[in-house]
Motif scaffolding. Sequence first.
Motif, mmCIF file in Angstrom:
data_model
loop_
_atom_site.group_PDB
_atom_site.id
_atom_site.type_symbol
_atom_site.label_atom_id
_atom_site.label_comp_id
_atom_site.label_asym_id
_atom_site.label_seq_id
_atom_site.Cartn_x
_atom_site.Cartn_y
_atom_site.Cartn_z
ATOM 1 N N TYR A 45 5.166 4.964 2.886
ATOM 2 C CA TYR A 45 4.522 6.160 3.445
ATOM 3 C C TYR A 45 5.217 7.415 2.912
ATOM 4 O O TYR A 45 6.417 7.602 3.118
ATOM 5 C CB TYR A 45 4.589 6.091 4.980
ATOM 6 C CG TYR A 45 4.245 7.385 5.674
ATOM 7 C CD1 TYR A 45 3.096 8.105 5.347
ATOM 8 C CD2 TYR A 45 5.081 7.907 6.659
ATOM 9 C CE1 TYR A 45 2.791 9.292 5.978
ATOM 10 C CE2 TYR A 45 4.778 9.097 7.302
ATOM 11 C CZ TYR A 45 3.635 9.783 6.945
ATOM 12 O OH TYR A 45 3.351 10.970 7.576
ATOM 13 N N PHE A 46 4.448 8.251 2.223
ATOM 14 C CA PHE A 46 4.972 9.509 1.674
ATOM 15 C C PHE A 46 4.835 10.586 2.737
ATOM 16 O O PHE A 46 3.737 11.067 3.000
ATOM 17 C CB PHE A 46 4.186 9.909 0.415
ATOM 18 C CG PHE A 46 4.500 9.103 -0.808
ATOM 19 C CD1 PHE A 46 5.115 7.862 -0.719
ATOM 20 C CD2 PHE A 46 4.190 9.583 -2.070
ATOM 21 C CE1 PHE A 46 5.409 7.118 -1.848
ATOM 22 C CE2 PHE A 46 4.475 8.852 -3.213
ATOM 23 C CZ PHE A 46 5.089 7.620 -3.096
ATOM 24 N N ASP A 47 5.962 10.943 3.300
ATOM 25 C CA ASP A 47 5.963 11.866 4.424
ATOM 26 C C ASP A 47 6.133 13.300 3.928
ATOM 27 O O ASP A 47 7.117 13.613 3.246
ATOM 28 C CB ASP A 47 7.138 11.477 5.348
ATOM 29 C CG ASP A 47 7.123 12.235 6.655
ATOM 30 O OD1 ASP A 47 6.067 12.779 7.022
ATOM 31 O OD2 ASP A 47 8.182 12.270 7.308
ATOM 32 N N VAL A 48 5.157 14.145 4.282
ATOM 33 C CA VAL A 48 5.223 15.548 3.879
ATOM 34 C C VAL A 48 4.489 16.361 4.954
ATOM 35 O O VAL A 48 3.446 15.921 5.445
ATOM 36 C CB VAL A 48 4.605 15.708 2.457
ATOM 37 C CG1 VAL A 48 3.113 15.622 2.449
ATOM 38 C CG2 VAL A 48 5.038 16.959 1.768
ATOM 39 N N PRO A 49 5.029 17.519 5.376
ATOM 40 C CA PRO A 49 4.307 18.298 6.387
ATOM 41 C C PRO A 49 2.936 18.742 5.879
ATOM 42 O O PRO A 49 2.770 18.981 4.670
ATOM 43 C CB PRO A 49 5.209 19.519 6.626
ATOM 44 C CG PRO A 49 6.544 19.147 6.085
ATOM 45 C CD PRO A 49 6.296 18.147 4.997
ATOM 46 N N ALA A 50 1.971 18.875 6.800
ATOM 47 C CA ALA A 50 0.598 19.234 6.413
ATOM 48 C C ALA A 50 0.574 20.514 5.572
ATOM 49 O O ALA A 50 -0.121 20.581 4.548
ATOM 50 C CB ALA A 50 -0.258 19.402 7.664
ATOM 51 N N GLU A 51 1.357 21.502 5.966
ATOM 52 C CA GLU A 51 1.329 22.799 5.252
ATOM 53 C C GLU A 51 1.771 22.620 3.798
ATOM 54 O O GLU A 51 1.177 23.195 2.890
ATOM 55 C CB GLU A 51 2.270 23.825 5.904
ATOM 56 C CG GLU A 51 1.858 24.283 7.284
ATOM 57 C CD GLU A 51 2.366 23.350 8.376
ATOM 58 O OE1 GLU A 51 2.907 22.279 8.042
ATOM 59 O OE2 GLU A 51 2.191 23.681 9.566
ATOM 60 N N THR A 68 0.842 -1.202 0.000
ATOM 61 C CA THR A 68 0.000 0.000 0.000
ATOM 62 C C THR A 68 0.875 1.248 0.000
ATOM 63 O O THR A 68 2.014 1.233 0.449
ATOM 64 C CB THR A 68 -0.948 0.033 1.214
ATOM 65 O OG1 THR A 68 -0.182 -0.045 2.416
ATOM 66 C CG2 THR A 68 -1.928 -1.109 1.176
ATOM 67 N N ILE A 69 0.279 2.319 -0.528
ATOM 68 C CA ILE A 69 0.952 3.622 -0.559
ATOM 69 C C ILE A 69 0.108 4.547 0.305
ATOM 70 O O ILE A 69 -1.118 4.633 0.106
ATOM 71 C CB ILE A 69 1.003 4.205 -2.001
ATOM 72 C CG1 ILE A 69 1.428 3.154 -3.031
ATOM 73 C CG2 ILE A 69 1.873 5.450 -2.062
ATOM 74 C CD1 ILE A 69 2.869 2.803 -3.053
ATOM 75 N N GLU A 70 0.719 5.202 1.244
ATOM 76 C CA GLU A 70 -0.021 6.052 2.177
ATOM 77 C C GLU A 70 0.607 7.436 2.266
ATOM 78 O O GLU A 70 1.792 7.602 1.964
ATOM 79 C CB GLU A 70 -0.015 5.415 3.583
ATOM 80 C CG GLU A 70 -0.831 4.139 3.700
ATOM 81 C CD GLU A 70 -2.337 4.410 3.821
ATOM 82 O OE1 GLU A 70 -2.753 5.588 3.891
ATOM 83 O OE2 GLU A 70 -3.090 3.411 3.834
ATOM 84 N N GLY A 71 -0.178 8.378 2.738
ATOM 85 C CA GLY A 71 0.357 9.721 2.966
ATOM 86 C C GLY A 71 -0.752 10.734 3.028
ATOM 87 O O GLY A 71 -1.887 10.460 2.609
ATOM 88 N N PRO A 72 -0.440 11.921 3.546
ATOM 89 C CA PRO A 72 -1.469 12.954 3.655
ATOM 90 C C PRO A 72 -1.836 13.536 2.294
ATOM 91 O O PRO A 72 -1.150 13.281 1.294
ATOM 92 C CB PRO A 72 -0.799 14.016 4.534
ATOM 93 C CG PRO A 72 0.651 13.793 4.382
ATOM 94 C CD PRO A 72 0.850 12.330 4.108
ATOM 95 N N ASP A 73 -2.906 14.314 2.258
ATOM 96 C CA ASP A 73 -3.297 14.970 1.007
ATOM 97 C C ASP A 73 -2.153 15.865 0.528
ATOM 98 O O ASP A 73 -1.511 16.544 1.328
ATOM 99 C CB ASP A 73 -4.570 15.799 1.237
ATOM 100 C CG ASP A 73 -5.770 14.900 1.481
ATOM 101 O OD1 ASP A 73 -6.219 14.263 0.528
ATOM 102 O OD2 ASP A 73 -6.208 14.806 2.638
ATOM 103 N N GLY A 74 -1.905 15.828 -0.786
ATOM 104 C CA GLY A 74 -0.841 16.664 -1.346
ATOM 105 C C GLY A 74 0.537 16.032 -1.234
ATOM 106 O O GLY A 74 1.547 16.657 -1.557
ATOM 107 N N ASP A 117 -4.535 2.167 7.056
ATOM 108 C CA ASP A 117 -3.786 3.249 7.722
ATOM 109 C C ASP A 117 -4.448 4.608 7.462
ATOM 110 O O ASP A 117 -4.404 5.486 8.328
ATOM 111 C CB ASP A 117 -2.335 3.306 7.221
ATOM 112 C CG ASP A 117 -1.542 2.059 7.608
ATOM 113 O OD1 ASP A 117 -1.822 1.458 8.657
ATOM 114 O OD2 ASP A 117 -0.631 1.689 6.839
ATOM 115 N N SER A 118 -5.023 4.788 6.272
ATOM 116 C CA SER A 118 -5.686 6.069 5.971
ATOM 117 C C SER A 118 -6.838 6.309 6.937
ATOM 118 O O SER A 118 -7.015 7.415 7.446
ATOM 119 C CB SER A 118 -6.234 6.083 4.537
ATOM 120 O OG SER A 118 -5.215 6.270 3.600
ATOM 121 N N SER A 119 -7.635 5.272 7.184
ATOM 122 C CA SER A 119 -8.767 5.447 8.103
ATOM 123 C C SER A 119 -8.281 5.732 9.517
ATOM 124 O O SER A 119 -8.846 6.563 10.232
ATOM 125 C CB SER A 119 -9.654 4.193 8.121
ATOM 126 O OG SER A 119 -10.435 4.136 6.950
#
Length: 217
Positions: free
Chosen positions: A136-142, A8-14, A101-103
């Motif tokens: 997991y694609f890690d990126v700050p929320a901003e 699976t590929i996970e991460g926040p929007d953007g 993980d998304s949920s």
Amino acid sequence: MLQGMFITIEGPDGAGKTSVLNKVLPIFSKELGDKLLITREPGGNKISEQVRNVILDRNNTDMDYRTEALLYAAARRQHLVETILPALKAGKLVLCDRYVDSSVAYQGAGREIGMPEVFNMNTFATQNIMPNKTIYFDVPAEVGLQRIAKYRDAKNVDRLDVETTAFHKRVNEGYKQIAARNPSRIIVIDATQPLNKVVDQTVEIVKKIAGNYFKEP
Ligand code: TMP
């Protein structure tokens, strides 16, 4: 018996998951042909895509958070049974954009339902079937939110994209906890890097995890 490989590929929007998957699809398709399935949640088949439309419709402003969590789990159940499991039984490499993980991050941490509650509720849907590995694609929320504002077509901005920065920060914190608790399953990529670097690293990681699929017959 499941003979395939479930990643699976996970991460926040953007975080750039969709852009990366669009780039890796032709690379992997060329090498793997029908041994590969690339799919996404919520969605991935007819019923689950219908549920996706209900969940992400920006007009559904009254949706209760637990209803939202249950709808994601319902879409997931259908996707797992109808799409993912048959592919794994057929021995395929399944690359899935988002899963449990998304949920746990969005509904558990973001909506503050509670990460264990959302995980436990999802076990009913998944019968404890979890991915072999997760990238997991890690990126700050901003950064993620800035990318959405800059690059995403207004018609593709959904009900969760327009949530507050505080919500997206909670989602990020949730993901960090999930990654910290599952170090053997989750591989972290710094998704603030330029797209081509993230693509190269994704290809490299998938080839390392699923080496057998890329060997000559
Ligand atoms: P996408 O933008 O990656 O297609 O995902 C759609 C949105 O749904 C995104 O904001 C993340 C959210 N989401 C959840 O909140 N819970 C879930 O279980 C899944 C799969 C997605």
